[in-house]
Design a protein around this motif. Structure first.
Motif, PDB file in Angstrom:
ATOM      1  N   UNK A  25       0.840  -1.205   0.000  1.00 51.52           N
ATOM      2  CA  UNK A  25       0.000   0.000   0.000  1.00 51.52           C
ATOM      3  C   UNK A  25       0.872   1.252   0.000  1.00 51.52           C
ATOM      4  N   UNK A  26       1.876   1.289   0.871  1.00 52.72           N
ATOM      5  CA  UNK A  26       2.747   2.460   0.947  1.00 52.72           C
ATOM      6  C   UNK A  26       3.533   2.648  -0.345  1.00 52.72           C
ATOM      7  N   UNK A  27       4.098   1.577  -0.870  1.00 54.24           N
ATOM      8  CA  UNK A  27       4.874   1.679  -2.114  1.00 54.24           C
ATOM      9  C   UNK A  27       4.015   2.162  -3.275  1.00 54.24           C
ATOM     10  N   UNK A  28       2.832   1.590  -3.414  1.00 56.56           N
ATOM     11  CA  UNK A  28       1.949   2.010  -4.495  1.00 56.56           C
ATOM     12  C   UNK A  28       1.568   3.472  -4.394  1.00 56.56           C
ATOM     13  N   UNK A  29       1.294   3.944  -3.183  1.00 59.95           N
ATOM     14  CA  UNK A  29       0.907   5.341  -3.002  1.00 59.95           C
ATOM     15  C   UNK A  29       2.082   6.294  -3.186  1.00 59.95           C
ATOM     16  N   UNK A  30       3.295   5.872  -2.854  1.00 59.11           N
ATOM     17  CA  UNK A  30       4.458   6.732  -3.036  1.00 59.11           C
ATOM     18  C   UNK A  30       4.911   6.798  -4.488  1.00 59.11           C
ATOM     19  N   UNK A  31       4.823   5.683  -5.211  1.00 56.20           N
ATOM     20  CA  UNK A  31       5.294   5.652  -6.597  1.00 56.20           C
ATOM     21  C   UNK A  31       4.271   6.203  -7.584  1.00 56.20           C
ATOM     22  N   UNK A  32       3.002   6.147  -7.240  1.00 58.08           N
ATOM     23  CA  UNK A  32       1.941   6.513  -8.177  1.00 58.08           C
ATOM     24  C   UNK A  32       2.053   7.934  -8.727  1.00 58.08           C
ATOM     25  N   UNK A  33       2.284   8.964  -7.920  1.00 61.72           N
ATOM     26  CA  UNK A  33       2.332  10.320  -8.496  1.00 61.72           C
ATOM     27  C   UNK A  33       3.442  10.499  -9.532  1.00 61.72           C
ATOM     28  N   UNK A  34       4.646  10.029  -9.218  1.00 59.35           N
ATOM     29  CA  UNK A  34       5.768  10.190 -10.148  1.00 59.35           C
ATOM     30  C   UNK A  34       5.540   9.389 -11.430  1.00 59.35           C
ATOM     31  N   UNK A  35       5.157   8.117 -11.281  1.00 63.69           N
ATOM     32  CA  UNK A  35       4.951   7.278 -12.455  1.00 63.69           C
ATOM     33  C   UNK A  35       3.719   7.716 -13.240  1.00 63.69           C
ATOM     34  N   UNK A  36       2.694   8.225 -12.550  1.00 67.09           N
ATOM     35  CA  UNK A  36       1.515   8.739 -13.246  1.00 67.09           C
ATOM     36  C   UNK A  36       1.842   9.952 -14.094  1.00 67.09           C
ATOM     37  N   UNK A  37       2.674  10.847 -13.565  1.00 67.43           N
ATOM     38  CA  UNK A  37       3.086  12.030 -14.332  1.00 67.43           C
ATOM     39  C   UNK A  37       3.923  11.622 -15.546  1.00 67.43           C
ATOM     40  N   UNK A  38       4.817  10.659 -15.360  1.00 65.17           N
ATOM     41  CA  UNK A  38       5.629  10.176 -16.486  1.00 65.17           C
ATOM     42  C   UNK A  38       4.749   9.496 -17.533  1.00 65.17           C
ATOM     43  N   UNK A  39       3.752   8.726 -17.092  1.00 61.48           N
ATOM     44  CA  UNK A  39       2.845   8.063 -18.040  1.00 61.48           C
ATOM     45  C   UNK A  39       2.029   9.087 -18.810  1.00 61.48           C
ATOM     46  N   UNK A  40       1.590  10.138 -18.131  1.00 59.80           N
ATOM     47  CA  UNK A  40       0.837  11.189 -18.814  1.00 59.80           C
ATOM     48  C   UNK A  40       1.708  11.890 -19.857  1.00 59.80           C
ATOM     49  N   UNK A  41       2.957  12.185 -19.497  1.00 54.01           N
ATOM     50  CA  UNK A  41       3.880  12.799 -20.458  1.00 54.01           C
ATOM     51  C   UNK A  41       4.131  11.866 -21.642  1.00 54.01           C
ATOM     52  N   UNK A  42       4.263  10.585 -21.360  1.00 50.39           N
ATOM     53  CA  UNK A  42       4.506   9.596 -22.414  1.00 50.39           C
ATOM     54  C   UNK A  42       3.314   9.496 -23.370  1.00 50.39           C
ATOM     55  N   UNK A  43       2.096   9.528 -22.818  1.00 48.17           N
ATOM     56  CA  UNK A  43       0.898   9.401 -23.653  1.00 48.17           C
ATOM     57  C   UNK A  43       0.595  10.659 -24.454  1.00 48.17           C
ATOM     58  N   UNK A  44       1.029  11.823 -23.980  1.00 47.27           N
ATOM     59  CA  UNK A  44       0.658  13.076 -24.642  1.00 47.27           C
ATOM     60  C   UNK A  44       1.771  13.694 -25.469  1.00 47.27           C
TER      61      UNK A  44
END
Length: 179
Positions: A25-44
Motif C-alpha cells: 500500500x505504501x509503495x503504491x501510493x508513493x510511486x503513483x504520483x511520479x509514475x503517473x506524471x511520467x505516463x501522462x507525459x509519455x501518452x501526450x
C-alpha cells in the motif's frame, strides 16, 4: 491463555502478511504520483505517440535503429509450470547493448515472430528503452511509463487483500490460542 503451535503459526503468518500488505500500500501510493506524471507525459508527447517507422518530432522520446540479437522467452525458476517472460536484447546503431522484458501479449507475439539478426527500431523515453518494433511486430517493455503506472495502481489493492488475509490468520490464530 496457552498458545498452541497452530495459534502461534497463524499469528506469525498474520504479522508477515500484514507487513507485506502495508508495504504494498505504501509503495503504491508513493510511486503513483511520479509514475503517473511520467505516463501522462509519455501518452501526450507527440514524439512518443508517433509511429516508430516515421521520423519523430523532438520531445521526450527518441527512435533509434537497432538489431535484434535475441528475442526469446525466459524461463523462470519458480512455479509449475515455470513462468515464461518475453524479453528482447538489442544492439543499437551506436554499438551499445540494451535489453528489457516485454509486456503482455504483444511481447509474446514479438518473440514468436522476430528472429535474431532482424533490423528493428527502438523507442527511448528519457533514455530508457520503452518500445521495440521489427517488421510488423511491436511491443512495449516493462520500463514503459504506462506499464509502471498500471502496476502502481494495482499495488494498493494487492496490499489490501494481503491485509485482509492477515486479519483472517489473526482471527484463526487467536481462536486456536483460546482452545
Amino acid at each position: 491463555m496457552r498458545l498452541t503451535l497452530n495459534g502461534c503459526a497463524c499469528l506469525v503468518f498474520a504479522i508477515g502478511f500484514f507487513a507485506l500488505g502495508v508495504g504494498f500500500v505504501i509503495s503504491g501510493n508513493q510511486l503513483a504520483p511520479r509514475d503517473g506524471a511520467a505516463a501522462n507525459a509519455f501518452r501526450t508527447d507527440p514524439s512518443c505517440t508517433a509511429a516508430l517507422t516515421a521520423a519523430a518530432p523532438p520531445g521526450d522520446c527518441t527512435v533509434v535503429t537497432a538489431t535484434v540479437l535475441v528475442a526469446e522467452m525466459r524461463m523462470g525458476p519458480w512455479g509449475r509450470p515455470p513462468s515464461r517472460t518475453p524479453y528482447a536484447y538489442l544492439r543499437f546503431a551506436d554499438g551499445s547493448m540494451h535489453s528489457d522484458d516485454l509486456d503482455g501479449s504483444d511481447g509474446r507475439d514479438f518473440v514468436e515472430s522476430v528472429r535474431s539478426g532482424a533490423p528493428a527500431r527502438a523507442q527511448l523515453f528519457r533514455g530508457k528503452l520503452v518500445r521495440v518494433a521489427s517488421g510488423s511486430s511491436s511491443a512495449e517493455t516493462v520500463s514503459a511509463p504506462d506499464v509502471s503506472a498500471t502496476a502502481d495502481s494495482e499495488m494498493p489493492w494487492v496490499g489490501t487483500v494481503l491485509i485482509a488475509i492477515a486479519a483472517l490468520f489473526a482471527f484463526f490464530g487467536l481462536r486456536g490460542a483460546r482452545r
